[in-house]
Motif scaffolding. Structure first.
Motif, PDB file in Angstrom:
ATOM      1  N   VAL A   1     -21.265 -81.099 -38.451  1.00  0.00           N
ATOM      2  CA  VAL A   1     -21.988 -79.995 -37.830  1.00  0.00           C
ATOM      3  C   VAL A   1     -20.977 -79.016 -37.240  1.00  0.00           C
ATOM      4  N   GLN A   2     -21.234 -77.727 -37.440  1.00  0.00           N
ATOM      5  CA  GLN A   2     -20.383 -76.693 -36.843  1.00  0.00           C
ATOM      6  C   GLN A   2     -21.059 -76.160 -35.584  1.00  0.00           C
ATOM      7  N   LEU A   3     -20.260 -75.933 -34.553  1.00  0.00           N
ATOM      8  CA  LEU A   3     -20.799 -75.533 -33.260  1.00  0.00           C
ATOM      9  C   LEU A   3     -20.145 -74.241 -32.789  1.00  0.00           C
ATOM     10  N   VAL A   4     -20.934 -73.349 -32.222  1.00  0.00           N
ATOM     11  CA  VAL A   4     -20.426 -72.083 -31.698  1.00  0.00           C
ATOM     12  C   VAL A   4     -21.048 -71.830 -30.334  1.00  0.00           C
ATOM     13  N   GLU A   5     -20.190 -71.642 -29.341  1.00  0.00           N
ATOM     14  CA  GLU A   5     -20.656 -71.372 -27.987  1.00  0.00           C
ATOM     15  C   GLU A   5     -20.780 -69.870 -27.752  1.00  0.00           C
ATOM     16  N   SER A   6     -21.666 -69.515 -26.834  1.00  0.00           N
ATOM     17  CA  SER A   6     -21.793 -68.129 -26.396  1.00  0.00           C
ATOM     18  C   SER A   6     -22.361 -68.098 -24.989  1.00  0.00           C
ATOM     19  N   SER A  20     -24.961 -71.078 -24.396  1.00  0.00           N
ATOM     20  CA  SER A  20     -25.659 -71.546 -25.580  1.00  0.00           C
ATOM     21  C   SER A  20     -24.682 -72.157 -26.565  1.00  0.00           C
ATOM     22  N   CYS A  21     -25.160 -73.147 -27.287  1.00  0.00           N
ATOM     23  CA  CYS A  21     -24.375 -73.786 -28.337  1.00  0.00           C
ATOM     24  C   CYS A  21     -25.232 -73.780 -29.596  1.00  0.00           C
ATOM     25  N   ALA A  22     -24.797 -73.042 -30.594  1.00  0.00           N
ATOM     26  CA  ALA A  22     -25.531 -72.940 -31.848  1.00  0.00           C
ATOM     27  C   ALA A  22     -24.919 -73.874 -32.872  1.00  0.00           C
ATOM     28  N   ALA A  23     -25.770 -74.653 -33.521  1.00  0.00           N
ATOM     29  CA  ALA A  23     -25.314 -75.614 -34.519  1.00  0.00           C
ATOM     30  C   ALA A  23     -25.680 -75.129 -35.910  1.00  0.00           C
ATOM     31  N   SER A  24     -24.823 -75.420 -36.859  1.00  0.00           N
ATOM     32  CA  SER A  24     -25.092 -75.099 -38.258  1.00  0.00           C
ATOM     33  C   SER A  24     -24.431 -76.145 -39.138  1.00  0.00           C
ATOM     34  N   GLY A  25     -24.835 -76.162 -40.383  1.00  0.00           N
ATOM     35  CA  GLY A  25     -24.225 -77.078 -41.334  1.00  0.00           C
ATOM     36  C   GLY A  25     -24.904 -78.433 -41.404  1.00  0.00           C
ATOM     37  N   ASP A  72     -33.125 -77.351 -28.159  1.00  0.00           N
ATOM     38  CA  ASP A  72     -34.259 -76.902 -28.957  1.00  0.00           C
ATOM     39  C   ASP A  72     -33.884 -77.202 -30.404  1.00  0.00           C
ATOM     40  N   ASN A  73     -34.333 -78.336 -30.891  1.00  0.00           N
ATOM     41  CA  ASN A  73     -33.943 -78.746 -32.244  1.00  0.00           C
ATOM     42  C   ASN A  73     -34.478 -77.786 -33.309  1.00  0.00           C
ATOM     43  N   ALA A  74     -35.627 -77.204 -33.049  1.00  0.00           N
ATOM     44  CA  ALA A  74     -36.211 -76.281 -34.026  1.00  0.00           C
ATOM     45  C   ALA A  74     -35.311 -75.066 -34.236  1.00  0.00           C
ATOM     46  N   LYS A  75     -34.594 -74.681 -33.187  1.00  0.00           N
ATOM     47  CA  LYS A  75     -33.685 -73.537 -33.264  1.00  0.00           C
ATOM     48  C   LYS A  75     -32.239 -73.959 -33.465  1.00  0.00           C
ATOM     49  N   ASN A  76     -31.993 -75.264 -33.519  1.00  0.00           N
ATOM     50  CA  ASN A  76     -30.632 -75.786 -33.642  1.00  0.00           C
ATOM     51  C   ASN A  76     -29.732 -75.291 -32.500  1.00  0.00           C
ATOM     52  N   MET A  77     -30.285 -75.347 -31.280  1.00  0.00           N
ATOM     53  CA  MET A  77     -29.582 -74.827 -30.114  1.00  0.00           C
ATOM     54  C   MET A  77     -29.550 -75.855 -28.991  1.00  0.00           C
ATOM     55  N   VAL A  78     -28.453 -75.829 -28.238  1.00  0.00           N
ATOM     56  CA  VAL A  78     -28.338 -76.588 -26.999  1.00  0.00           C
ATOM     57  C   VAL A  78     -27.892 -75.606 -25.917  1.00  0.00           C
ATOM     58  N   TYR A  79     -28.415 -75.793 -24.726  1.00  0.00           N
ATOM     59  CA  TYR A  79     -28.142 -74.859 -23.641  1.00  0.00           C
ATOM     60  C   TYR A  79     -27.539 -75.590 -22.440  1.00  0.00           C
ATOM     61  N   LEU A  80     -26.709 -74.875 -21.727  1.00  0.00           N
ATOM     62  CA  LEU A  80     -26.185 -75.355 -20.452  1.00  0.00           C
ATOM     63  C   LEU A  80     -26.567 -74.339 -19.384  1.00  0.00           C
ATOM     64  N   GLN A  81     -27.475 -74.731 -18.503  1.00  0.00           N
ATOM     65  CA  GLN A  81     -27.882 -73.876 -17.399  1.00  0.00           C
ATOM     66  C   GLN A  81     -27.035 -74.225 -16.181  1.00  0.00           C
ATOM     67  N   MET A  82     -26.321 -73.238 -15.690  1.00  0.00           N
ATOM     68  CA  MET A  82     -25.417 -73.457 -14.557  1.00  0.00           C
ATOM     69  C   MET A  82     -25.906 -72.637 -13.368  1.00  0.00           C
ATOM     70  N   THR A  83     -26.063 -73.280 -12.234  1.00  0.00           N
ATOM     71  CA  THR A  83     -26.494 -72.603 -11.012  1.00  0.00           C
ATOM     72  C   THR A  83     -25.510 -72.912  -9.891  1.00  0.00           C
ATOM     73  N   SER A  84     -25.646 -72.181  -8.796  1.00  0.00           N
ATOM     74  CA  SER A  84     -24.784 -72.372  -7.618  1.00  0.00           C
ATOM     75  C   SER A  84     -23.319 -72.463  -8.027  1.00  0.00           C
TER      76      SER A  84
END
Length: 126
Positions: A1-6, A20-25, A72-84
Motif C-alpha cells: 500500500v502506498q501512503l501520502v500524508e497531507s 490526512s493519510c491517503a492510501a492507494s495501491g 474511512d475505508n470507503a475513501k481509503n483515508m485515515v485521519y489524525l485529529q490533533m487538539t490542544s
C-alpha cells in the motif's frame, strides 16, 4: 500500500489540526495504520494506531486525550485529529501501515510497520 500524508502547517499553541493519510495501491480494509512523529533532533516515535477493526491503540502517553485517529475505508483515508497542540508537538508526521494489527512488534521495530509515507510538517508556534 502506498501512503501520502497531507494537512500539515503552522498552528498556534492550543490550536487544532487534522492530518490526512491517503492510501492507494491496495484496499485499506486489511491494514492497520499508525501515525508517527519525528521532532527536531529526536528519533521518530509512534503516536497511535488504528487496526482493521477500527480499534485504536496509543503508543505515546504524551498524546492521550489530545490526539485521536479515525479511518474511512470507503475513501481509503485515515485521519489524525490533533487538539490542544503544544510547541513540543512540532515535527514531521508520518503515516505507516502493516497488515491487520497495531501491535506485535515494539517501538524499536517501529511496531512492524512496513509501508511509509513521506511525511508532512507540523509547526506549533506563536
Amino acid at each position: 500500500v502506498q501512503l501520502v500524508e497531507s494537512g500539515g502547517g503552522l498552528v498556534q499553541p492550543g490550536g487544532s489540526l487534522r492530518l490526512s493519510c491517503a492510501a492507494s495501491g491496495s484496499t485499506l480494509n486489511n491494514y492497520a495504520i499508525a501515525w508517527f512523529r519525528r521532532a527536531p533532533g529526536k528519533e521518530r516515535e509512534g503516536l497511535l494506531c488504528i487496526n482493521s477493526a477500527h480499534s485504536s491503540t496509543y503508543y505515546a502517553d504524551s498524546v492521550k486525550g489530545r490526539f485521536t485517529i479515525s479511518r474511512d475505508n470507503a475513501k481509503n483515508m485515515v485521519y489524525l485529529q490533533m487538539t490542544s497542540l503544544k510547541p513540543e508537538d512540532t515535527g514531521d508526521y508520518y503515516c505507516a501501515g502493516r497488515p491487520l494489527y497495531c501491535s506485535g512488534y515494539g517501538p524499536e521495530d517501529e511496531y512492524g510497520m512496513d509501508s511509509w509515507g513521506e511525511g508532512t510538517l507540523v509547526t506549533v508556534s506563536s
